[in-house]
Scaffold this active site. Structure first.
Site, PDB file in Angstrom:
ATOM      1  N   THR A  72     -39.749  16.211   1.788  1.00 14.88           N
ATOM      2  CA  THR A  72     -40.049  17.433   2.528  1.00 14.88           C
ATOM      3  C   THR A  72     -38.886  17.743   3.437  1.00 14.88           C
ATOM      4  O   THR A  72     -38.676  17.075   4.439  1.00 14.88           O
ATOM      5  CB  THR A  72     -41.324  17.277   3.374  1.00 14.88           C
ATOM      6  OG1 THR A  72     -41.203  16.079   4.120  1.00 14.88           O
ATOM      7  CG2 THR A  72     -42.543  17.230   2.501  1.00 14.88           C
ATOM      8  N   THR A  79     -34.416  11.117  -0.889  1.00 10.10           N
ATOM      9  CA  THR A  79     -33.077  10.507  -0.818  1.00 10.10           C
ATOM     10  C   THR A  79     -32.933   9.212  -1.620  1.00 10.10           C
ATOM     11  O   THR A  79     -31.828   8.877  -2.017  1.00 10.10           O
ATOM     12  CB  THR A  79     -32.693  10.205   0.646  1.00 10.10           C
ATOM     13  OG1 THR A  79     -33.686   9.360   1.221  1.00 10.10           O
ATOM     14  CG2 THR A  79     -32.559  11.479   1.436  1.00 10.10           C
ATOM     15  N   ASP A  80     -34.021   8.489  -1.853  1.00 10.10           N
ATOM     16  CA  ASP A  80     -33.870   7.143  -2.427  1.00 10.10           C
ATOM     17  C   ASP A  80     -33.140   7.123  -3.764  1.00 10.10           C
ATOM     18  O   ASP A  80     -32.321   6.238  -4.016  1.00 10.10           O
ATOM     19  CB  ASP A  80     -35.230   6.451  -2.565  1.00 10.10           C
ATOM     20  CG  ASP A  80     -35.688   5.818  -1.272  1.00 10.10           C
ATOM     21  OD1 ASP A  80     -34.995   6.015  -0.242  1.00 10.10           O
ATOM     22  OD2 ASP A  80     -36.728   5.137  -1.278  1.00 10.10           O
ATOM     23  N   LYS A 110     -26.448   5.760  -1.908  1.00 10.13           N
ATOM     24  CA  LYS A 110     -27.197   5.571  -0.660  1.00 10.13           C
ATOM     25  C   LYS A 110     -26.905   4.173  -0.149  1.00 10.13           C
ATOM     26  O   LYS A 110     -27.184   3.195  -0.831  1.00 10.13           O
ATOM     27  CB  LYS A 110     -28.699   5.749  -0.902  1.00 10.13           C
ATOM     28  CG  LYS A 110     -29.503   5.727   0.385  1.00 10.13           C
ATOM     29  CD  LYS A 110     -30.980   6.023   0.175  1.00 10.13           C
ATOM     30  CE  LYS A 110     -31.680   6.122   1.522  1.00 10.13           C
ATOM     31  NZ  LYS A 110     -33.114   6.398   1.392  1.00 10.13           N
TER      32      LYS A 110
END
Lengths: 436, 482
Positions: A93, A169-170, A248
């Site tokens: 979100t 994001t993962d 990441k």
């Protein structure tokens, strides 16, 4: 009986205002960690407390919950003098609304809602926005990449000046790599963006990331798949990372995304709303260029993470489930082959040879994350190179190697062709020189 | 008018808890950092909610022109304070203390505690919200035969302290952010005089202090005072730094409201900031209800396990009774001892040393109070030093009459030992021979025997046990008579 069931029989549901003994408040849903007999009340001053409920308690319904009428937002009229950016939401979100009365957080997806949340976007570009799906990024599958690529292609073909993808994001770096291979010959930027801190908080990195991503999609000169996220802990710059070279690197920091083995392509100054380019070797924006969409991928690729104590049998077993394997190797590209015939040693060599002989490729990528593979330096490397593992000289991340092998196996299963394709740069996933 | 201008007051008292670590991370609560190791630049932005457009626009405008600079201090800040890492599990020590306080105020305890996020966008919280939780509600305590209602006790993270503000750049020190803070809210206090309300606040402080885990340094205690009078309006005065300012703040606010009423003006509901002289300045209109939503990163806390093994400290009221009985302190002495920050030390001193209770109580209260007033200091000598003082007193290395001078020296020259101080102040205990010598010398000058006593005693003051000197004088007199 469950406390909530009991209350429901008395006509009391979540959201209703109730009086329970001396307390007045709104009945709230309980946490997944709550005890069975506990009910949660939001007191009039906004606090939630959990109380053990028993049927002797004096409960009184004061007011049924009110159904809120959402205020209609005005439709935005596009400004013909401004570039147009499409925002596609895949999950995570990046914008949301909080209903403090109940504590509920609602995600926002429509262009009007996004502009309402971040009015400064209006000064940058005309916005189109739609939701593709709403997934946690760990639930993203290779099949989803195809859907995203197809939808991005549609937007680009409709003539927009850039596309922004809102993404959890993962696994964002897997998606960015996949899109880099699937969307070739891009005329305009495709920018993936996410937020590390939840969008319901005033400190969320969502605003700066999204506004910077939109700015870059609208005006950036890089016609590649890129990731736009915080450059550092300050709320001033966002980095533009190449989709195949980004990873990441932190569980929670807002600057979790880093370019590996190369510098970012550019940075966006959020305060000045300006772009600074950090490299020259990128594909320049050219709206006349014709996009080519290539959705052929084979998702049957796995990663075997080598470690002291790792069992060759497991690698062999894994190979039965996949059409090709990535081995997360140590250092320059090593895995135990026990050259010195140590009595405690194990060798993966027979299994590796067997898998390759069966026609399945084995690709190396290093656990060190940074640096290039070099199988020529130590005898272990030379032996592995000889039996046909792929990756010598490459500096790809484990994740990019995985996605690339999926893409390559989508095109050919011929081992020789796989090797050639793997070692050929498709989307700048291999850098020829590592500057730092 | 039956009561004082129809005065109604609500108190919100904030006390920092004296834990080693912060509430939601493992950082130290020392606040010793002088020079920041780095500064992080941040913006906050309004979060959408059911708020009206005007409010949102106002927030937007407010935040657009503000950039926050957060000063990071070694060992006292980590990624949690920087809002770069989710909060850790709440500090158990802080939770226990907060629950002890809730129990001391006879509060009901929730079966599950929920941590909430209270939206605060002045930059004092990097996240844009303050984490806070109710640990007790519906409590009370007894004040001179009356039940004072305690509506709520909450445990929250302290905010970052503002360092400076220049051209929309606001600098905050991150080391205070996250220190556990207990807020105790009273119900509406009616029918009390401002001085009595100050006394109530003081009693709340004392009762909370029964835990011995309330910080007392400057800035560790802050209160908000809600004041309204008949014909006026509810005004919240924030940030009163000293308990002893409360009555003054109330008086000044009554004066301000009365003046407005007299001039025929409307008293507005508003929030004002307390100044050091007891007056206040306008801050903003009184905010509506707090904007709060659950902190989803922290599981609800089941209180049963905590309560099972929770030791409830001896409440001060009981301690007072015990002090009176065991150490034979009179009412007045206990009352003045209560105001001493070394109140709890009294017990320990009495256990460790053989000294008369009233002597110890008098030194801990009146002597130190005198010293603070005359020297204009906040007497904060470490406990160990206080023990050292009483040890010397027990051993008759020093005498109670010199307590003021010695404690003063101990405060200003903390590296000096008692022996060095005694030497420096010329307060070495007199030997019997020396005492006799003084008596003999005085006798040559003074013939009147009553005068002789008082002059000798003033000459040996602080250097000998008065009782013993009197004994010697008595025997000398007798000798003389024979």
């Amino acid at each position: 009986m469950d406390a909530y069931e009991f209350l429901e029989r008395k006509g009391i549901e979540i959201g209703d205002k109730i009086k329970i003994d001396s307390l007045t408040g709104i009945l709230m849903p309980k946490s997944e960690f709550s005890e069975k007999d506990v009910i949660v009340i939001k007191l009039e001053n906004g606090y939630n407390i959990g109380l053990k409920f028993n049927e002797k308690m004096n409960v009184e319904l004061l007011k049924k919950k009110s159904t809120k009428i959402k205020n209609k937002l005005e439709k935005e009229i596009p400004d013909p003098n401004k570039p147009t950016v499409s925002i596609l939401a895949c999950g995570g979100t990046i914008a949301s609304k909080v209903e403090y009365e109940t504590g509920a957080v609602y995600p926002s997806f429509s262009p009007e809602e996004i502009i309402e949340a971040f009015p400064e976007i209006k000064e940058i570009a005309n916005i189109r926005a739609r939701k593709l799906f709403d997934l946690f990024s760990e639930d993203m599958q290779p099949e989803h990449w195809k859907i995203i690529a197809r939808e991005v292609a549609k937007e680009i073909e409709s003539g927009v000046d850039g596309v922004v993808l809102m993404h959890g994001t993962d696994t964002m770096h897997y998606t960015s790599a996949a899109l880099s291979f699937m969307l070739q010959n891009l005329p305009v930027p495709v920018v993936l963006v996410g937020a590390q801190r939840s969008s319901d908080r005033p400190s969320s990195d969502n605003q700066i990331n999204l506004v910077s991503a939109i700015l870059f999609a609208a005006k950036g000169d890089v016609a590649e798949v890129v990731v736009c996220m915080h450059e550092n802990l300050n709320d001033n710059y966002c980095s533009i990372h190449r989709g195949t070279k980004v990873r990441k690197m932190h569980t929670s920091r807002r600057d979790a995304f880093k370019s590996i083995n190369i510098s970012p392509l550019a940075r966006v100054n959020y305060f000045e709303k300006s772009i600074e380019y950090l490299r020259e070797d990128y594909i320049k924006r050219d709206k006349k260029r014709k996009l080519s969409l290539d959705l052929q991928i084979d998702p049957n690729v796995g990663i075997f993470y080598f470690h002291p104590g790792a069992k060759p049998e497991v690698l062999e077993e894994m190979s039965k489930y996949y059409d090709g394997l990535i081995i997360a190797s140590t250092g320059l590209g090593h895995i135990a082959v026990n050259i010195k015939n140590d009595e405690l040693g194990k060798s993966f060599l027979p299994v590796i040879e067997k898998i390759i002989k069966s026609g399945k490729p084995i690709v190396f990528a290093s656990q060190t994350i940074f640096g290039r593979l070099n199988l020529n330096v130590y005898s272990t490397g030379r032996i592995l190179e000889k039996v046909g593992v792929i990756g010598n000289g490459c500096d790809w991340t484990i994740e990019t190697a995985l996605v690339k092998l999926m893409f390559v196996l989508g095109h050919t299963k011929n081992l020789e062709e796989v090797k050639n394709m793997m070692l050929t740069n498709i989307a700048n996933e291999i850098s020829y020189s590592i500057e730092e | 008018m039956s009561s004082y201008f129809g005065l109604k007051v609500g108190l919100e008292l904030h006390f920092q808890l004296d834990t080693e670590r912060k509430l939601f991370c493992n950082c130290l609560t020392t606040m010793k950092g002088k020079n920041p190791i780095k500064i992080v630049v941040r913006k906050l932005h309004p979060v959408q909610s059911e708020l009206g457009e005007i409010d949102r626009a106002a927030q937007f405008e407010y935040l657009r022109n503000r950039t926050f600079y957060y000063e990071v201090f070694k060992n006292e800040c980590c990624l949690v304070e920087l809002d770069e890492e989710p909060p850790h599990e709440p500090n158990e020590e802080a939770l226990k203390i907060a629950l002890q306080i809730a129990k001391l105020f006879n509060c009901k305890i929730p079966d599950e505690i929920y941590v909430m996020r209270k939206i605060v966008i002045d930059g004092s919280n990097t996240s844009g919200f303050q984490r806070t939780m109710i640990v007790g509600f519906d409590g009370y305590f007894d004040f001179e035969g009356k039940k004072i209602p305690i509506t709520q006790i909450s445990l929250e993270e302290d905010s970052a302290a503002i360092d400076k503000e220049e051209n929309g750049k606001v600098y905050y020190k991150l080391n205070r952010l996250g220190i556990p803070l207990v807020e105790i809210d009273t119900g509406i206090l009616e029918g009390f005089m401002p001085k009595e309300i100050e006394e109530i606040a003081y009693q709340i402080f004392l009762l909370a202090s029964s835990t011995r885990k309330i910080r007392k340094n400057i800035g560790a205690i802050r209160q908000d005072v809600n004041v309204s009078i008949e014909g006026g309006a509810r005004v919240e005065i924030k940030g009163v730094q000293k308990l002893s300012l409360i009555s003054k703040v109330i008086e000044k606010e009554i004066e301000r409201q009365l003046l407005l009423i007299k001039e025929g003006k409307k008293v507005e509901k508003e929030t004002r900031a307390a100044k050091e002289d007891g007056t206040s300045i306008y801050m903003r209109p009184l905010p509506g209800s707090e904007r709060m939503y659950p902190e989803t990163d922290i599981k609800p806390i089941k209180t049963e396990i905590y309560l099972k093994n929770l030791e409830i400290p001896e409440p001060l009221t009981k301690i007072i009774e015990r002090y009176k009985k065991e150490y034979k302190l009179n009412d007045q002495l206990v009352k003045s001892l209560l105001k001493s920050k070394y109140f709890f030390l009294f017990d320990e001193i009495m256990k460790r040393f053989k000294i008369d209770g009233s002597v110890v109580a008098n030194i801990l209260s009146s002597v130190i109070k005198d010293l603070e007033r005359k020297e204009n200091i906040d007497f904060d000598l470490e406990e160990e030093k206080i023990f050292e003082f009483f040890k010397a007193l027990e051993e008759q290395k020093i005498f109670k009459e010199a307590a003021y001078e010695i404690l003063k020296e101990m405060y200003f020259n903390r590296n000096l030992t008692i022996d060095q101080i005694v030497e420096k102040l010329n307060l070495k205990p007199l030997s019997e021979g020396e005492i006799l010598k003084i008596i003999e010398e005085t006798k040559k000058e003074v013939k009147d025997s009553e005068k002789l006593y008082s002059i000798v005693l003033s000459k040996v003051r602080g250097r000998a046990n008065i009782q013993e000197v009197i004994k010697i004088l008595n025997s000398k007199n007798r000798q003389h008579e024979f």
